[in-house]
Design a protein around this motif. Sequence first.
Motif, PDB file in Angstrom:
ATOM      1  N   LEU A   1     -12.469   7.684  14.487  1.00  0.00           N
ATOM      2  CA  LEU A   1     -12.186   7.540  15.976  1.00  0.00           C
ATOM      3  C   LEU A   1     -11.251   7.798  17.133  1.00  0.00           C
ATOM      4  CD1 LEU A   1     -14.036   4.117  15.538  1.00  0.00           C
ATOM      5  CD2 LEU A   1     -15.191   5.740  16.729  1.00  0.00           C
ATOM      6  N   VAL A   2      -9.893   7.530  16.504  1.00  0.00           N
ATOM      7  CA  VAL A   2      -9.055   8.165  17.666  1.00  0.00           C
ATOM      8  C   VAL A   2      -8.618   9.515  17.448  1.00  0.00           C
ATOM      9  CG1 VAL A   2      -5.789   8.626  17.412  1.00  0.00           C
ATOM     10  CG2 VAL A   2      -7.313   6.277  17.187  1.00  0.00           C
ATOM     11  N   SER A   3      -8.559  10.139  16.552  1.00  0.00           N
ATOM     12  CA  SER A   3      -8.885  12.212  16.681  1.00  0.00           C
ATOM     13  C   SER A   3     -10.053  12.316  17.963  1.00  0.00           C
ATOM     14  CB  SER A   3      -9.560  12.447  14.757  1.00  0.00           C
ATOM     15  OG  SER A   3      -8.323  11.964  14.394  1.00  0.00           O
TER      16      SER A   3
ATOM     17  N   ILE B   1     -10.701   4.600  11.425  1.00  0.00           N
ATOM     18  CA  ILE B   1     -10.277   4.796  12.570  1.00  0.00           C
ATOM     19  C   ILE B   1      -9.350   5.699  13.128  1.00  0.00           C
ATOM     20  CG2 ILE B   1      -8.292   2.911  13.354  1.00  0.00           C
ATOM     21  CD1 ILE B   1      -8.804   0.698  11.747  1.00  0.00           C
ATOM     22  N   PHE B   2      -8.764   6.795  11.598  1.00  0.00           N
ATOM     23  CA  PHE B   2      -8.339   7.442  12.328  1.00  0.00           C
ATOM     24  C   PHE B   2      -9.205   8.946  12.684  1.00  0.00           C
ATOM     25  CE2 PHE B   2      -8.224  12.345  10.863  1.00  0.00           C
ATOM     26  CZ  PHE B   2      -6.500  12.686  11.776  1.00  0.00           C
TER      27      PHE B   2
ATOM     28  N   PHE C   1     -11.630  10.392  20.361  1.00  0.00           N
ATOM     29  CA  PHE C   1     -10.409  10.189  21.888  1.00  0.00           C
ATOM     30  C   PHE C   1     -10.040  11.150  21.919  1.00  0.00           C
ATOM     31  CE2 PHE C   1      -8.247   8.168  24.252  1.00  0.00           C
ATOM     32  CZ  PHE C   1      -8.824   7.686  25.083  1.00  0.00           C
ATOM     33  N   LEU C   2      -9.256  11.852  21.427  1.00  0.00           N
ATOM     34  CA  LEU C   2      -7.985  12.566  21.155  1.00  0.00           C
ATOM     35  C   LEU C   2      -8.244  14.097  22.185  1.00  0.00           C
ATOM     36  CD1 LEU C   2      -4.824  11.471  19.186  1.00  0.00           C
ATOM     37  CD2 LEU C   2      -5.020  11.211  22.417  1.00  0.00           C
TER      38      LEU C   2
END
Length: 123
Positions: free
Chosen positions: A17-19, A14-15, A21-22
Amino acid sequence: MNEKGFMYPISLCIFLLVSLFLTIEFNQYVSEKGIVASVNQQERRQYLFLLTSKKISEEMEGAVIPVDGIASYSDTTVTYTVKQITSQYVEVTFFMTQGTLSIKAIAQYEVGSGKLVKWLLPV
């Protein structure tokens, strides 16, 4: 149920994927910001050409051919040279200097009315 070691890989995925995306969103933002700045500069250059062109048109409304000149703006200088093509038409060559950037444009005017007949911005 044995849940040992299950939360760490899920949290890591999850970390990541969020990184990812950002990072993609930030790159898109920086790219769009550069494009907007470039378009603003181009629009400003066109506006300064328009101001100088209107100045020349006003001088030619009285059937007077203007002499070569310089129009100075805040950080830009537009010099123009006037060459008579025929008795009715005049060709004006503009040179815009903005820092290290230099742009050339050519315009043809009708002498009696001062109207812009042709505009050419060579690449």
